[in-house]
Design a protein around this motif. Structure first.
Motif, PDB file in Angstrom:
ATOM      1  N   GLY A  48     -39.317  60.564-122.216  1.00 35.97           N
ATOM      2  CA  GLY A  48     -40.732  60.663-122.416  1.00 35.97           C
ATOM      3  C   GLY A  48     -41.636  60.293-121.119  1.00 35.97           C
ATOM      4  O   GLY A  48     -41.182  60.023-120.338  1.00 35.97           O
ATOM      5  N   PHE A  49     -42.828  60.158-121.272  1.00 37.58           N
ATOM      6  CA  PHE A  49     -43.904  60.086-120.161  1.00 37.58           C
ATOM      7  C   PHE A  49     -43.441  58.534-119.696  1.00 37.58           C
ATOM      8  O   PHE A  49     -43.542  58.608-118.272  1.00 37.58           O
ATOM      9  CB  PHE A  49     -45.127  59.992-120.757  1.00 37.58           C
ATOM     10  N   SER A  50     -43.191  57.591-120.395  1.00 37.19           N
ATOM     11  CA  SER A  50     -42.932  56.309-119.904  1.00 37.19           C
ATOM     12  C   SER A  50     -41.779  56.345-119.277  1.00 37.19           C
ATOM     13  O   SER A  50     -41.546  55.496-118.016  1.00 37.19           O
ATOM     14  CB  SER A  50     -43.015  55.351-121.042  1.00 37.19           C
ATOM     15  N   ASP A  51     -40.646  56.920-119.523  1.00 42.55           N
ATOM     16  CA  ASP A  51     -39.465  56.959-118.537  1.00 42.55           C
ATOM     17  C   ASP A  51     -39.812  57.829-117.388  1.00 42.55           C
ATOM     18  O   ASP A  51     -39.252  57.268-116.185  1.00 42.55           O
ATOM     19  CB  ASP A  51     -38.377  57.835-119.321  1.00 42.55           C
ATOM     20  N   LEU A  52     -40.675  58.703-117.337  1.00 41.86           N
ATOM     21  CA  LEU A  52     -40.702  59.526-116.098  1.00 41.86           C
ATOM     22  C   LEU A  52     -41.861  58.492-115.241  1.00 41.86           C
ATOM     23  O   LEU A  52     -41.276  58.398-114.121  1.00 41.86           O
ATOM     24  CB  LEU A  52     -41.838  60.619-116.491  1.00 41.86           C
ATOM     25  N   ILE A  53     -42.484  57.810-115.662  1.00 43.09           N
ATOM     26  CA  ILE A  53     -43.311  56.904-114.752  1.00 43.09           C
ATOM     27  C   ILE A  53     -42.469  55.793-114.310  1.00 43.09           C
ATOM     28  O   ILE A  53     -42.347  55.463-113.035  1.00 43.09           O
ATOM     29  CB  ILE A  53     -44.471  56.361-115.420  1.00 43.09           C
ATOM     30  N   ALA A  73     -53.338  55.252-118.666  1.00 48.84           N
ATOM     31  CA  ALA A  73     -54.138  56.571-119.136  1.00 48.84           C
ATOM     32  C   ALA A  73     -53.255  57.058-120.154  1.00 48.84           C
ATOM     33  O   ALA A  73     -53.708  57.652-121.247  1.00 48.84           O
ATOM     34  CB  ALA A  73     -54.001  57.510-117.790  1.00 48.84           C
ATOM     35  N   ALA A  74     -51.936  56.852-120.216  1.00 47.88           N
ATOM     36  CA  ALA A  74     -51.053  57.355-121.277  1.00 47.88           C
ATOM     37  C   ALA A  74     -51.261  56.471-122.598  1.00 47.88           C
ATOM     38  O   ALA A  74     -51.309  57.449-123.815  1.00 47.88           O
ATOM     39  CB  ALA A  74     -49.707  57.203-120.913  1.00 47.88           C
ATOM     40  N   ALA A  75     -51.557  55.271-122.712  1.00 46.75           N
ATOM     41  CA  ALA A  75     -52.054  54.676-123.768  1.00 46.75           C
ATOM     42  C   ALA A  75     -53.069  55.172-124.343  1.00 46.75           C
ATOM     43  O   ALA A  75     -53.264  55.358-125.667  1.00 46.75           O
ATOM     44  CB  ALA A  75     -51.992  53.309-123.423  1.00 46.75           C
ATOM     45  N   ALA A  76     -54.153  55.573-123.458  1.00 43.80           N
ATOM     46  CA  ALA A  76     -55.453  56.091-124.150  1.00 43.80           C
ATOM     47  C   ALA A  76     -55.224  57.511-124.477  1.00 43.80           C
ATOM     48  O   ALA A  76     -56.209  57.994-125.349  1.00 43.80           O
ATOM     49  CB  ALA A  76     -56.529  56.132-123.044  1.00 43.80           C
ATOM     50  N   SER A  77     -54.310  58.322-123.841  1.00 46.13           N
ATOM     51  CA  SER A  77     -54.252  59.725-124.430  1.00 46.13           C
ATOM     52  C   SER A  77     -52.744  60.216-124.573  1.00 46.13           C
ATOM     53  O   SER A  77     -52.027  60.830-123.685  1.00 46.13           O
ATOM     54  CB  SER A  77     -54.780  60.505-123.153  1.00 46.13           C
ATOM     55  N   PRO A  78     -52.106  59.445-125.353  1.00 47.27           N
ATOM     56  CA  PRO A  78     -50.754  59.938-125.818  1.00 47.27           C
ATOM     57  C   PRO A  78     -50.233  61.153-125.733  1.00 47.27           C
ATOM     58  O   PRO A  78     -49.193  61.707-125.331  1.00 47.27           O
ATOM     59  CB  PRO A  78     -50.071  59.054-126.867  1.00 47.27           C
ATOM     60  N   ARG A  79     -51.079  62.157-126.436  1.00 48.04           N
ATOM     61  CA  ARG A  79     -50.622  63.410-126.499  1.00 48.04           C
ATOM     62  C   ARG A  79     -50.720  64.070-125.153  1.00 48.04           C
ATOM     63  O   ARG A  79     -49.923  65.135-124.522  1.00 48.04           O
ATOM     64  CB  ARG A  79     -51.731  64.312-127.481  1.00 48.04           C
ATOM     65  N   ALA A  80     -51.668  63.801-124.355  1.00 47.46           N
ATOM     66  CA  ALA A  80     -51.809  64.613-122.988  1.00 47.46           C
ATOM     67  C   ALA A  80     -50.722  64.041-122.234  1.00 47.46           C
ATOM     68  O   ALA A  80     -50.172  64.767-121.387  1.00 47.46           O
ATOM     69  CB  ALA A  80     -53.213  64.021-122.365  1.00 47.46           C
ATOM     70  N   ALA A  81     -50.283  62.584-122.252  1.00 48.38           N
ATOM     71  CA  ALA A  81     -49.096  62.360-121.468  1.00 48.38           C
ATOM     72  C   ALA A  81     -47.795  62.932-121.902  1.00 48.38           C
ATOM     73  O   ALA A  81     -46.964  63.151-121.040  1.00 48.38           O
ATOM     74  CB  ALA A  81     -49.005  60.608-121.873  1.00 48.38           C
TER      75      ALA A  81
END
Length: 217
Positions: A48-53, A73-81
């Protein structure tokens, strides 16, 4: 950052293997994060995005401040992340196919090169020239806050490798079931395995058993 330092930072994560046995370039380590996803298990190490970061931060490709900004930014826009993560995985697999074809003497698909070109163009707006002490290089703009800025270090590393003389030393592990890519830094260009202790021994044992089986018949 050295591979050992990155490995320590990623210890306990499936993708830590990419730092324990580094490929010699950020983009190769990223390609190698798909090792299990391409195998029978189909397990994705960067899930997922968190793993990527987390992976980019462990690799030293982004700073702690940049990583924190991306997580907010991911927390604010999870779909975009999630969309950026999907792009990163698609980019990884396109790059792997290009590099694997190059290493194995196969044909590179124009479709894959086009996708890399597209991502390079999209990442360009997040790049800035920075002085390294020996020359300038493209790096991620420290002020970049957009989620897709996370792609910049990966794309820049890929294009740098594809357009450098190092591509001549690109290798894939000699074990047919291993997808590990690396730059052969040996003086006589003789490296064959991701690791002698793993795939090298596996292939040797396999050959020994085949030889013994033929001898028995």
């Amino acid at each position: 950052m050295t591979g050992s330092t990155a490995f320590q930072r990623a210890r306990g994560k499936p993708y830590a293997e990419t730092f324990r046995c580094p490929g010699g370039a950020l983009c190769l380590d990223f390609c190698n994060s798909g090792q299990n996803a391409r195998g029978p298990s189909g397990n994705e190490w960067i899930a997922g995005f968190s793993d990527l970061i987390d992976w980019l931060e462990a690799a030293g490709a982004i700073t702690g401040g940049q990583a924190a900004r991306q997580r907010r930014a991911a927390a604010a826009s999870p779909r975009a992340a999630t969309q950026v993560w999907s792009r990163a995985i698609k980019f990884r697999e396109a790059l792997f196919r290009v590099l694997n074809a190059r290493a194995e003497g196969g044909t590179v698909a124009r479709e894959d090169l086009s996708y890399i070109e597209t991502e390079h163009a999209r990442a360009a707006s997040f790049a800035r020239l920075s002085w390294t002490g020996e020359g300038y290089r493209w790096s991620l703009d420290p002020s970049a806050a957009a989620l897709e800025a996370a792609m910049q270090p990966l794309v820049e590393s890929a294009v740098s490798l594809l357009t450098s003389a190092k591509i001549e030393r690109l290798r894939r592990c000699g074990n047919s079931t291993c997808y590990w890519l690396f730059i052969d830094e040996t003086k006589n260009h003789s490296r064959r395995w991701c690791e002698m202790a793993s795939c090298g021994n596996i292939v040797k044992v396999r050959r020994h058993r085949e030889k013994a089986r033929r001898a028995a018949h």
